[in-house]
Write a protein that holds these residues in place. Structure first.
Motif, PDB file in Angstrom:
ATOM      1  N   GLU A 237       8.746   3.478  36.589  1.00 17.97           N
ATOM      2  CA  GLU A 237       9.577   4.774  36.594  1.00 17.97           C
ATOM      3  C   GLU A 237       8.504   5.882  36.955  1.00 17.97           C
ATOM      4  OE1 GLU A 237      10.828   5.545  32.605  1.00 17.97           O
ATOM      5  OE2 GLU A 237      12.314   3.515  32.679  1.00 17.97           O
ATOM      6  N   THR A 239       9.114   6.733  40.816  1.00 17.59           N
ATOM      7  CA  THR A 239       9.482   6.839  42.152  1.00 17.59           C
ATOM      8  C   THR A 239       9.768   8.269  42.480  1.00 17.59           C
ATOM      9  OG1 THR A 239      11.892   6.513  41.697  1.00 17.59           O
ATOM     10  CG2 THR A 239      10.412   4.442  42.119  1.00 17.59           C
ATOM     11  N   MET A 241      12.098   9.387  44.270  1.00 20.57           N
ATOM     12  CA  MET A 241      13.613   9.225  44.344  1.00 20.57           C
ATOM     13  C   MET A 241      14.247   9.429  42.967  1.00 20.57           C
ATOM     14  SD  MET A 241      15.746   9.231  46.565  1.00 20.57           S
ATOM     15  CE  MET A 241      17.397   9.784  46.208  1.00 20.57           C
ATOM     16  N   HIS A 242      13.816   8.579  41.889  1.00 19.66           N
ATOM     17  CA  HIS A 242      14.689   8.517  40.826  1.00 19.66           C
ATOM     18  C   HIS A 242      13.853   9.096  39.545  1.00 19.66           C
ATOM     19  CE1 HIS A 242      17.658   6.278  42.735  1.00 19.66           C
ATOM     20  NE2 HIS A 242      16.815   5.436  43.226  1.00 19.66           N
ATOM     21  N   HIS A 243      12.356   9.437  39.625  1.00 18.95           N
ATOM     22  CA  HIS A 243      11.904   9.935  38.472  1.00 18.95           C
ATOM     23  C   HIS A 243      10.969  11.175  38.840  1.00 18.95           C
ATOM     24  CE1 HIS A 243      12.105   5.287  38.583  1.00 18.95           C
ATOM     25  NE2 HIS A 243      12.593   5.839  37.361  1.00 18.95           N
ATOM     26  N   THR A 245      10.905  14.912  38.899  1.00 18.46           N
ATOM     27  CA  THR A 245      11.943  15.930  38.311  1.00 18.46           C
ATOM     28  C   THR A 245      12.138  17.226  39.325  1.00 18.46           C
ATOM     29  OG1 THR A 245      10.280  17.220  37.361  1.00 18.46           O
ATOM     30  CG2 THR A 245      11.214  15.377  36.000  1.00 18.46           C
ATOM     31  N   TRP A 246      13.498  17.322  39.280  1.00 24.81           N
ATOM     32  CA  TRP A 246      13.860  18.452  40.272  1.00 24.81           C
ATOM     33  C   TRP A 246      13.168  19.812  39.675  1.00 24.81           C
ATOM     34  CZ3 TRP A 246      16.017  17.238  44.471  1.00 24.81           C
ATOM     35  CH2 TRP A 246      16.809  16.061  44.694  1.00 24.81           C
ATOM     36  N   LYS A 263      20.974  16.196  37.966  1.00 25.77           N
ATOM     37  CA  LYS A 263      20.548  15.690  36.360  1.00 25.77           C
ATOM     38  C   LYS A 263      18.940  15.837  36.129  1.00 25.77           C
ATOM     39  CE  LYS A 263      23.676  11.941  35.594  1.00 25.77           C
ATOM     40  NZ  LYS A 263      23.570  11.143  36.699  1.00 25.77           N
ATOM     41  N   ASN A 265      15.667  14.373  35.431  1.00 30.45           N
ATOM     42  CA  ASN A 265      15.220  13.216  35.218  1.00 30.45           C
ATOM     43  C   ASN A 265      14.498  12.724  34.267  1.00 30.45           C
ATOM     44  OD1 ASN A 265      16.334  12.649  37.694  1.00 30.45           O
ATOM     45  ND2 ASN A 265      14.820  13.197  39.111  1.00 30.45           N
ATOM     46  N   GLU A 308      20.924   9.760  50.631  1.00 35.12           N
ATOM     47  CA  GLU A 308      19.892   9.493  49.690  1.00 35.12           C
ATOM     48  C   GLU A 308      18.709   9.605  50.620  1.00 35.12           C
ATOM     49  OE1 GLU A 308      19.733   6.421  46.923  1.00 35.12           O
ATOM     50  OE2 GLU A 308      21.028   7.604  45.724  1.00 35.12           O
TER      51      GLU A 308
END
Ligand code: SGN
Ligand code: CA
Length: 539
Positions: A237, A239, A241-243, A245-246, A263, A265, A308
């Motif tokens: 976890e 990446t 892209m997915h992990h 945080t914004w 969301k 992350n 994406e």
């Protein structure tokens, strides 16, 4: 009256003559150990000048030796520091991950240096949860520390909040000690330990203005899909892209996250952003907003039309702007310390080391963070200058490890290292001796299950190959051909062409585990102990 005055003068002459000619005192080198946190070699221009120029850090390489294959034994913060201080692998010093406490009954090399007449000081990040032993003076950050107006734990005054930017503060503390607290009669060991460029990458005002305008080249493996590797690479976890945080990482304000429906992350995402901002004073916050409001506004308008792929590209640029902005302050600080040594004739017989507690992914494999034995986090930057011994501008490609510092420094100080230390002294390398230093490096990572979800693994790394065993909730082996597959994209463990290599490496790995006193029993013991910490909610 004349007699006592001349006697006084004579004794003064004798005192200074003795001082100047006392060979023992003159010979023992000072040691300045500079270590940053998570500083990737890809972000040092002595290694690679595509991302950033680091002229001051590079001076250490230019005036000394650059190591191209320096590596760690366990690629994570506090364990790396424990390996450095004890000269022992994690499974023996007990600090296997960031959660296990550092066992202060371990003997560390600064304790030995201090007992042998060295003056010792530490400034910056230690991350042990307890205070360092063997230091005449220290000012350390509690745990990870903060970038703006951080707290420090000091030997003399306890906990205090210091106004300013963390990298500059640590540099000032270091310079102040060199100027005002150093004892001229003793050699010294000085640990100058930056928090930067650790997540969540908050640069100093003077740098975020410049760095947020730049665009950086993308790594070849940014869009990796992890085919050809096992579960560990697929299930991590870490990446972009997915992990990532914004809020905390990419600095998108919580209200903009809400507006765009982004969301969290990680549960700390918005909270982390808010707590970082809360540490700033009004002036700092004002200049922060002057730069980051614009970034936020641009993102809010672009986001609805981003694919994406566009998002990943944007996140990579945002990441690099802040990460590299942090490094700019580190480089300036290093320059000031080097200037001080030069101006005060401390240059010639001072060993200056620049390294990081491990390497770091700068978008390679689509990742940030570290932990894996794959090259970007297994390798770590290292350059050392010592004009009296090391030839300027030399390069070395042996696999030296963070395990080797303790014995190296002790030998440099003329002290016999305890026989249970497990590294090798690098002094023969400093002297340009060509013999093979280490056939293979041993690696063992433990912190799982935990943030970033990198599975437990141990490995043997030779110049040509890497054999890795992922264990705990998997039982998978990986083999990489380091010469043919530099980016480590293809596990050839089951390729018949590598059957012989595989068998040989298995034997060598088993022998290394025995040599370093690691074993399956210890692997199991640490899993059980970890469960106890989980029960106590430490993890
Ligand atoms: C924090 C970071 C992680 C990082 C660990 C360990 N998250 O938990 O990304 O891997 O520290 O880092 S953060 O959102 O809190 O920044 S280490 O350098 O101390 O090992
Ligand atoms: Ca680190």
């Amino acid at each position: 009256l004349i007699l006592p005055v001349s006697l006084l003068a004579l004794s003064a002459v004798l005192f200074f003559a003795f001082k100047a000619h006392n060979p023992k005192k003159n010979k023992r080198p000072n040691i300045v150990f500079i270590m940053s946190d998570d500083h990737a070699y890809q972000a040092i221009s002595a290694y690679d000048n595509r991302l950033i120029q680091t002229p001051n850090i590079d001076r250490i390489a230019n005036e000394g030796m650059l190591f191209n294959n320096a590596c760690v034994t366990n690629s994570i913060c506090a364990p790396s520091r424990a390996v450095i201080l004890t000269g022992k692998h994690s499974h023996l010093n007990g600090k296997i991950d960031n959660y296990f406490p550092f066992d202060t009954t371990n003997v560390t090399f600064p304790q030995i240096l201090q007992a042998n007449g060295y003056q010792t000081a530490m400034f910056g990040k230690l991350h042990f949860g307890n205070n360092p032993k063997g230091f005449d003076e220290f000012k350390i950050l509690p745990d990870q520390g903060h970038y703006y107006n951080p707290d420090f734990i000091t030997k003399k005054e306890g906990k205090t909040k210091v106004a300013g930017y963390v990298t500059d503060i640590i540099t000032d503390m270091t310079l102040n000690w060199l100027k005002n607290e150093r004892d001229d009669d003793k050699p010294f060991f000085l640990a100058y330990l930056h928090k930067a460029p650790h997540r969540e990458w908050l640069p100093a005002e003077r740098h975020y203005k410049e760095f947020t305008k730049k665009t950086f080249p993308e790594p070849a493996t940014l869009f990796d899909n992890y085919e050809g590797r096992g579960r560990a690479a697929k299930e991590q976890e870490m990446t972009l892209m997915h992990h990532m945080t914004w809020g905390g990482d990419s600095k998108i304000k919580p209200e903009n996250m809400d507006k765009l429906g982004l969301k969290e992350n990680h549960w700390t995402d918005k909270a982390l952003f808010k707590s970082n901002m809360a540490r700033m004073d009004d002036a700092q916050l004002k200049s922060w907003n002057a730069t980051y409001d614009k970034i936020n506004d641009d993102f809010v308008s672009q986001y609805p039309n981003m694919s994406e792929k566009d998002q990943l590209k944007w996140r990579y640029q945002r990441y690099m702007q802040d990460y590299l902005g942090c490094i700019a302050s580190v480089d300036e600080g290093v320059g000031k310390v080097l200037d001080f040594l030069k101006a005060n004739n401390l240059d010639e017989n001072t060993i200056v080391v620049y390294t990081s507690d491990q390497g770091f992914y700068l978008g390679e494999h689509g990742w940030f963070d570290k932990r894996f034995v794959y090259d970007e986090s297994f390798k770590t930057p290292l350059m050392i200058k010592w004009p009296k011994v090391i030839k300027a501008g030399s390069k070395n490609s042996q696999m030296v490890q963070n395990l080797d510092f303790a014995q190296t420094f002790l030998e440099a100080a003329g002290i016999k290292a305890p026989s249970d230390m497990q590294g090798e002294s690098m002094i023969p390398i400093f002297k340009g001796k060509g013999q093979k230093f280490r056939d293979a490096a041993y690696y063992h990572y433990y912190e799982y299950p935990s943030i970033h979800m990198v599975k437990r693994h141990y490995a043997i790394v030779t110049e040509e190959y890497k054999l890795v065993h992922f264990y705990h909730d998997v039982d998978e082996w990986e083999l990489y051909d380091r010469r043919k597959d530099k980016n480590e994209m293809k596990n050839v463990y089951n390729d018949p062409a590598y059957a012989k290599v595989r068998e040989e490496l298995h034997k060598k790995l088993a022998a290394l585990r025995i040599k370093y006193k690691d074993s399956e029993e210890l692997d199991k013991m640490y899993i059980e102990k970890y469960k106890e910490l989980e029960k106590k909610k430490v993890i």
